[in-house]
Design an enzyme around this catalytic site. Structure first.
Site, PDB file in Angstrom:
ATOM      1  CE  LYS A   1      -1.808   2.522   3.265  1.00 33.21           C
ATOM      2  NZ  LYS A   1      -1.802   3.882   2.645  1.00 33.21           N
TER       3      LYS A   1
ATOM      4  CD  GLU B   1      13.154   4.666   7.985  1.00 27.13           C
ATOM      5  OE1 GLU B   1      12.917   5.606   8.788  1.00 27.13           O
ATOM      6  OE2 GLU B   1      13.135   4.795   6.757  1.00 27.13           O
TER       7      GLU B   1
ATOM      8  CB  CYS C   1      12.989   9.020   8.175  1.00 27.22           C
ATOM      9  SG  CYS C   1      11.287   8.738   7.663  1.00 27.22           S
TER      10      CYS C   1
ATOM     11  CD  GLU D   1      10.550  12.620  11.949  1.00 28.63           C
ATOM     12  OE1 GLU D   1      11.336  12.185  11.087  1.00 28.63           O
ATOM     13  OE2 GLU D   1       9.612  11.951  12.424  1.00 28.63           O
TER      14      GLU D   1
END
Length: 499
Positions: free
Chosen positions: A190, A265, A299, A399
């Site tokens: 997906k 991850e 990331c 983040e």
């Protein structure tokens, strides 16, 4: 209802794009008929609408993937033939790079030059790397004396669910599909609902290459519907996810329902240390690439720069000048554009809220800030630099996932290590120093899955990638990536021992 749409690229090229769900090598409509519209984040216009899968469609795809996993034309295929299919897929990607790069840039907002010259070549290289491993998945023989021995075999796990992020749509798909297929698994994949286009075009290449029906199934859909169904489905044996830490935690909980093999991850807040003996010109350039590339939507982006006091202001001045002249923000299809728009209005607003937080908490705004015209179309945010940031500030802890970097100072090596590791994340860390002993000594002390010495965000298909702490579980790429898509079976052989 047609399941294809004709699009015209800025270059004038015509692109025929499938818009259905790819199940059993066929394009089908979603059971409930829902759709997702892809938005051009540069001008906020609609690009195309595609079918949106729900739990019912996931059920159908899982059944197809399970059937394919048991079919002789896949399970008994010679590993070399399996590798050849993956290699041919990489060749087709190379042939269709212009169309794929166009779709990726429309969907994601990154510069077309980056999609074409950086991301797509990495997709090709990753697939070719794992194609070469398909017939090299060896076991071991364990001697047990004259009357016994044992051996091991590497076997595919089964049906793998793969959930792909929006920041590197095709690249992250290649990172997951390459090892999964090399090991003989089948896949239900997906993509992000924000970037559904390039992977649909890619699906046609999978069919053209000749993968058996059901080996790869691709379902566009929303995370709360299709993503949840994949993560919790009892017919899926493994889940691989790249995305936010919060979503990763939810997926891990859902995967516990049938104890799926899990690779995650997730988020990052990677530090970049600059010592007084560093080559400052190179440190500036790498620091810029490490956080401002891909609109800051990385990331592992080195979004926390920690500079030794003796060169602190000198680094800030050079970094400001280089970023101000290099990070040209604009139309992603213009040749001189370095930074395109953020992926969505939601992400745009999120990044601006962090910038406002930094100002309110007293950080020194060195460059950028809010866009000059918030009413203009497109989700463009100027590259933003904060200095004199303390470790307790929100912009230092969380983040941001945008073109925003925070800079703080350190005095001693011990303080640098403490500041670098003072984070719930552990995806990457960069160290800039010309002291060879220091660089290797500190690399061992960093709480991160990857350390770059005198560079930032280097990547190689042969090198494992992944995080520690809240940055994830497991590794992708390299031989380590193959380990997460295979299981080891031990077989004991009695050749004469008597009871």
């Amino acid at each position: 209802m047609s399941l294809t749409v004709q699009l015209t690229a800025p270059s004038g090229r015509r692109i025929e794009l499938p818009t259905g769900l790819f199940i059993n090598n066929k394009w089908v409509k979603a059971v409930k008929g829902g759709s997702i519209t892809s938005i051009n984040s540069a001008d906020e216009t609609n690009i195309a609408s595609v079918q949106a899968a729900t739990a019912e469609d996931v059920d159908i795809a899982v059944i197809a993937a399970r059937a394919a996993f048991l079919q002789p034309n896949w399970v008994d295929m010679h590993p070399s033939a399996r590798g050849e299919l993956i290699r041919k897929l990489s060749d087709l990607v190379q042939e269709h790079m212009e169309d794929l790069a166009t779709l990726e840039t429309w969907d994601n907002g990154k510069p077309y030059s980056v999609s074409l010259n950086e991301d797509l070549p990495e997709v090709v290289g990753c697939l070719r790397y794992f194609a070469g491993f398909a017939d090299k998945l060896h076991g071991q023989v364990i001697e047990g004396g004259a009357t016994k021995f044992a051996y091991t075999v590497r076997e595919p796990i089964g049906v793998c669910g793969q959930i792909i992020p929006w920041n590197y749509p095709l690249m992250m798909a290649a990172w997951k599909l390459g090892p999964a297929l090399a090991c003989g698994n089948t896949v239900v994949l997906k993509p992000s609902e924000l970037t559904p286009l390039s992977i649909l075009y890619f699906a046609n290449l999978i069919k053209e290459v000749g993968f058996p029906p059901g080996v790869v199934n691709i379902l566009n859909g929303r995370g709360e519907e299709a993503g949840t169904a994949i993560a919790s489905h009892p017919g899926i044996d493994k889940i691989a996810f790249t995305g936010s830490t919060v979503t990763g935690q939810k997926i891990m909980a859902m995967a516990a329902s049938n104890i799926k093999n899990v690779t995650l991850e997730t988020g990052g807040k990677s530090p970049l240390l600059v010592f007084q003996d560093a080559d400052l010109e190179q440190a500036v350039k790498w620091a810029h690439a490490g956080i401002m590339s891909n609109q800051g939507q990385i990331c592992s982006g080195t979004s926390r720069i920690i500079v030794q006091n003796d060169v602190y202001e000198e680094f800030i001045a050079a970094f400001r000048q280089y970023t101000g002249t290099t990070s040209k923000v604009g139309d992603p299809f213009h040749d001189d554009t370095f930074q395109g728009p953020q992926i969505s209005k939601t992400q745009y607003d999120r990044v601006l809220s962090y910038i406002e937080s930094g100002v309110q908490q007293g950080a020194r705004l060195v460059l950028g800030g809010a866009p000059p015209d918030k009413e203009a179309s497109g989700f463009f945010i100027p590259p933003t630099i904060f200095a004199d940031v303390t470790d307790d500030m929100i912009i230092s802890r969380e983040e941001i996932f945008g073109p925003v970097v925070v800079i703080s100072a350190f005095e001693t090596e011990e303080q640098a290590v403490q500041k670098a590791n003072d984070s719930p994340y552990g995806l990457g860390c960069a160290i800039f120093t010309q002291n060879l002993e220091r660089s290797h000594r500190l690399a061992r002390k960093m709480e991160s899955g990857t350390v770059w010495i005198n560079s930032s965000n280097d990547s190689d298909s042969r090198t494992p990638f992944g995080g520690v702490k809240q940055s994830g579980i497991g590794r992708e790429l390299g031989e380590a990536g193959l380990l997460t898509y295979s299981s080891i079976k031990s077989i004991h052989v009695n050749i004469g021992a008597k009871l």
